[in-house]
Structures are given as C-alpha cells and as structure tokens.
Design a protein around this motif. Structure first.
Motif, PDB file in Angstrom:
ATOM      1  N   HIS A 196      46.283  33.155  43.329  1.00  0.00           N
ATOM      2  CA  HIS A 196      47.178  32.130  42.788  1.00  0.00           C
ATOM      3  C   HIS A 196      46.710  30.727  43.159  1.00  0.00           C
ATOM      4  O   HIS A 196      46.706  29.812  42.315  1.00  0.00           O
ATOM      5  N   ALA A 197      46.321  30.538  44.403  1.00  0.00           N
ATOM      6  CA  ALA A 197      45.821  29.227  44.828  1.00  0.00           C
ATOM      7  C   ALA A 197      44.529  28.886  44.098  1.00  0.00           C
ATOM      8  O   ALA A 197      44.295  27.727  43.726  1.00  0.00           O
ATOM      9  N   TYR A 198      43.693  29.892  43.859  1.00  0.00           N
ATOM     10  CA  TYR A 198      42.427  29.646  43.161  1.00  0.00           C
ATOM     11  C   TYR A 198      42.685  29.239  41.711  1.00  0.00           C
ATOM     12  O   TYR A 198      42.082  28.289  41.203  1.00  0.00           O
ATOM     13  N   SER A 222      34.844  34.279  38.692  1.00  0.00           N
ATOM     14  CA  SER A 222      35.971  34.489  39.614  1.00  0.00           C
ATOM     15  C   SER A 222      37.287  34.560  38.849  1.00  0.00           C
ATOM     16  O   SER A 222      38.121  35.437  39.101  1.00  0.00           O
ATOM     17  N   LEU A 223      37.481  33.643  37.900  1.00  0.00           N
ATOM     18  CA  LEU A 223      38.690  33.666  37.092  1.00  0.00           C
ATOM     19  C   LEU A 223      38.780  34.926  36.244  1.00  0.00           C
ATOM     20  O   LEU A 223      39.863  35.491  36.058  1.00  0.00           O
ATOM     21  N   SER A 224      37.653  35.387  35.730  1.00  0.00           N
ATOM     22  CA  SER A 224      37.656  36.617  34.928  1.00  0.00           C
ATOM     23  C   SER A 224      38.092  37.806  35.771  1.00  0.00           C
ATOM     24  O   SER A 224      38.906  38.637  35.326  1.00  0.00           O
ATOM     25  N   LEU A 225      37.577  37.898  36.977  1.00  0.00           N
ATOM     26  CA  LEU A 225      37.942  39.008  37.862  1.00  0.00           C
ATOM     27  C   LEU A 225      39.419  38.954  38.252  1.00  0.00           C
ATOM     28  O   LEU A 225      40.076  39.995  38.400  1.00  0.00           O
ATOM     29  N   ILE A 226      39.954  37.737  38.395  1.00  0.00           N
ATOM     30  CA  ILE A 226      41.346  37.569  38.814  1.00  0.00           C
ATOM     31  C   ILE A 226      42.318  37.805  37.663  1.00  0.00           C
ATOM     32  O   ILE A 226      43.292  38.547  37.791  1.00  0.00           O
ATOM     33  N   THR A 227      42.040  37.157  36.541  1.00  0.00           N
ATOM     34  CA  THR A 227      43.025  37.139  35.454  1.00  0.00           C
ATOM     35  C   THR A 227      42.879  38.285  34.458  1.00  0.00           C
ATOM     36  O   THR A 227      43.829  38.588  33.731  1.00  0.00           O
ATOM     37  N   ARG A 228      41.707  38.918  34.396  1.00  0.00           N
ATOM     38  CA  ARG A 228      41.492  40.013  33.450  1.00  0.00           C
ATOM     39  C   ARG A 228      40.863  41.215  34.148  1.00  0.00           C
ATOM     40  O   ARG A 228      39.762  41.657  33.797  1.00  0.00           O
ATOM     41  N   PRO A 229      41.543  41.758  35.154  1.00  0.00           N
ATOM     42  CA  PRO A 229      40.956  42.888  35.886  1.00  0.00           C
ATOM     43  C   PRO A 229      40.715  44.110  35.009  1.00  0.00           C
ATOM     44  O   PRO A 229      39.825  44.920  35.299  1.00  0.00           O
ATOM     45  N   GLY A 230      41.488  44.259  33.933  1.00  0.00           N
ATOM     46  CA  GLY A 230      41.270  45.385  33.041  1.00  0.00           C
ATOM     47  C   GLY A 230      39.950  45.278  32.305  1.00  0.00           C
ATOM     48  O   GLY A 230      39.262  46.284  32.078  1.00  0.00           O
ATOM     49  N   LEU A 231      39.583  44.047  31.903  1.00  0.00           N
ATOM     50  CA  LEU A 231      38.317  43.823  31.211  1.00  0.00           C
ATOM     51  C   LEU A 231      37.144  43.708  32.178  1.00  0.00           C
ATOM     52  O   LEU A 231      36.002  43.998  31.818  1.00  0.00           O
ATOM     53  N   TYR A 232      37.432  43.254  33.387  1.00  0.00           N
ATOM     54  CA  TYR A 232      36.382  43.049  34.398  1.00  0.00           C
ATOM     55  C   TYR A 232      36.760  43.799  35.676  1.00  0.00           C
ATOM     56  O   TYR A 232      37.122  43.182  36.686  1.00  0.00           O
ATOM     57  N   PRO A 233      36.683  45.125  35.664  1.00  0.00           N
ATOM     58  CA  PRO A 233      37.152  45.909  36.813  1.00  0.00           C
ATOM     59  C   PRO A 233      36.160  45.980  37.976  1.00  0.00           C
ATOM     60  O   PRO A 233      36.543  46.337  39.088  1.00  0.00           O
ATOM     61  N   ASP A 234      34.903  45.637  37.727  1.00  0.00           N
ATOM     62  CA  ASP A 234      33.859  45.807  38.743  1.00  0.00           C
ATOM     63  C   ASP A 234      33.467  44.442  39.311  1.00  0.00           C
ATOM     64  O   ASP A 234      32.901  43.600  38.616  1.00  0.00           O
ATOM     65  N   THR A 235      33.758  44.245  40.592  1.00  0.00           N
ATOM     66  CA  THR A 235      33.456  42.954  41.217  1.00  0.00           C
ATOM     67  C   THR A 235      31.955  42.711  41.384  1.00  0.00           C
ATOM     68  O   THR A 235      31.550  41.585  41.671  1.00  0.00           O
TER      69      THR A 235
END
Length: 247
Positions: free
Chosen positions: A94-96, A150-163
């Motif tokens: 959230h802070a990010y 970073s935003l993709s991993l945070i906001t779209r975990p379904g589309l970007y599940p692998d860090t």
C-alpha cells in the motif's frame, strides 16, 4: 513522541492493515488520540499526511541503502538495489502504490532520494567505462522498469504470480545499458558509447576545472552526439579533408 509522529505512526499502521490501501483521517486521529483540526494544521490535508506517511515507511528502506557499504563493483550494488526495491514493494504494497501514485498531489521526497542513490552507483559504473548510455538515461530506464514490475507483482498477482519475473526484467534492463563486447557486425562493440559516458562522468571531477560553463556544455553536446553517429555515414578522413579544402 510528538503529535506529528504519532499521526504518521497511526497512519502507517492503518495503511498496512487496510484491505483497500486507504485510510480515513477520522480513523487516524482516533488511533493517535488527537482531534482532526490538529491533523489538518500539521499536514494541510489528507494528501499531506499520506505523503509524510509514505516517506516515513520508505525511510526504513532508504535507511538501509544509506547505511550499506559500497562494494568495489557498482553493478553488484545496482543489482542489489533492484532486488531490495522489489522486496520492499512486496512487503509494503500500500505504501509503495501510494509512493508512485499520480493521484497523490503531495509528492513524497523518498522518490527523489531513491533516484539519487541509484544515480551515484551508475556514475561509478560510467566512470569504469561500463555504460553504453548516459547515467541519467540509465537511471530512468532502471527506475521505471523496477517500478513497473513491482507494481505488476503487487496489483496483478493473478497475471504475474511468479516473483522471479523481477530478476528476468532486471537482467534484461541491465543488458540494455551495459557496454557489450565486440561482434562481427560491430567490431568496436560499444567502445565508442562507453568512452563517451566515461568522459562525461569524469569531466566534473577534473580539478581545477579546465572549461568554462559554456565550453563544458558544448563539449557535452559533442560527446552525446558521438554514439548516435553512424560510422558508415561519416566521410573518410580523405573525403573530409577534400570537402574542407574545396569549401
């Protein structure tokens, strides 16, 4: 603890617990035990409070970067900086998100400091002759890509599940900015571009300053034109001399 610090601490705690990534000024004031007029007097509005809260949360991350000893290899520091940036974003989503949100009118100071720290490492890399683009350009490329993944991993975990995507993007961006070896198609490799960035990174360190401000600006402009020039389109020394003598 001051009233200002208490409000920021309360806002940070509520922000971390918020499912939607938002907090109300009423809830913050109740948690800090102060009246809402005090909050507005100290921060101006909710955006001012959130910007201060983001800076407070990010100060933990930036504090580690300030305290970290620089290694002899600036690329290693840049790689570690990317990884810690992504890790911090995932730990404080959230802070990010607020940090990079265009909707936050009060811009957090942490963004500029993070860019400054990155630029210092890139200046060191350029001074070693290892950059094919200017440090300022490289910093923007790295920061925009690091923020995006970073935003993709945070906001779209379904589309970007692998860090591990962060590592792949990091290495691709670094390959784009680093000077590469010579190839049959380009016998000089990135030597010309690397030489330019090295000179640009070193000019400011010359003591005493050999150029006036106008001369430095002109020198910089000439240098930045060199990598963009196509060697095939440049006249040979003989042709150039002929042109000069007949003009």
């Amino acid at each position: 603890m001051s009233t200002r610090a208490a409000l920021i601490e309360a806002a940070a705690a509520l922000l971390a617990q918020s499912p939607a990534g938002d907090v109300s000024t009423r809830a913050v004031c109740e948690a800090a035990g102060v009246q809402q007029p005090v909050l507005y007097r100290l921060f101006g509005d909710k955006d001012g409070l959130l910007a201060a809260t983001v800076d407070h949360v990010w100060d933990q991350y930036l504090g580690m970067k300030r305290a970290a000893a620089k290694s002899e290899d600036p690329l290693r520091d840049i790689r570690a900086g990317w990884d810690s940036h992504t890790a911090f974003a995932l730990a404080h989503p959230h802070a990010y998100t607020l940090m990079v949100s265009p909707g936050l009118r009060a811009v957090p100071e942490a963004a500029a400091e993070a860019m400054r720290i990155l630029r210092e490492d890139l200046d060191r890399l350029a001074a070693q002759g290892r950059l094919r683009v200017a440090p300022e350009t490289a910093a923007r490329m790295i920061m925009s890509a690091n923020t995006g993944v970073s935003l993709s991993l945070i906001t779209r975990p379904g589309l970007y599940p692998d860090t591990s995507l962060s590592t792949l993007v990091r290495d691709a961006i670094h390959a784009a900015i680093l000077a590469g070896p010579a190839t049959p198609a380009d016998p000089a490799g990135d030597a010309r571009a690397a030489a330019v960035t090295t000179l640009l990174a070193s000019v400011g360190d010359l003591t005493p300053e050999p150029f006036t401000a106008a001369e430095s600006a002109l020198f910089g402009e000439w240098l930045t034109r060199i990598p963009a020039a196509d060697p095939a389109e440049r006249p040979s020394p003989a042709e150039d001399l002929k042109d000069r003598t007949t003009s």
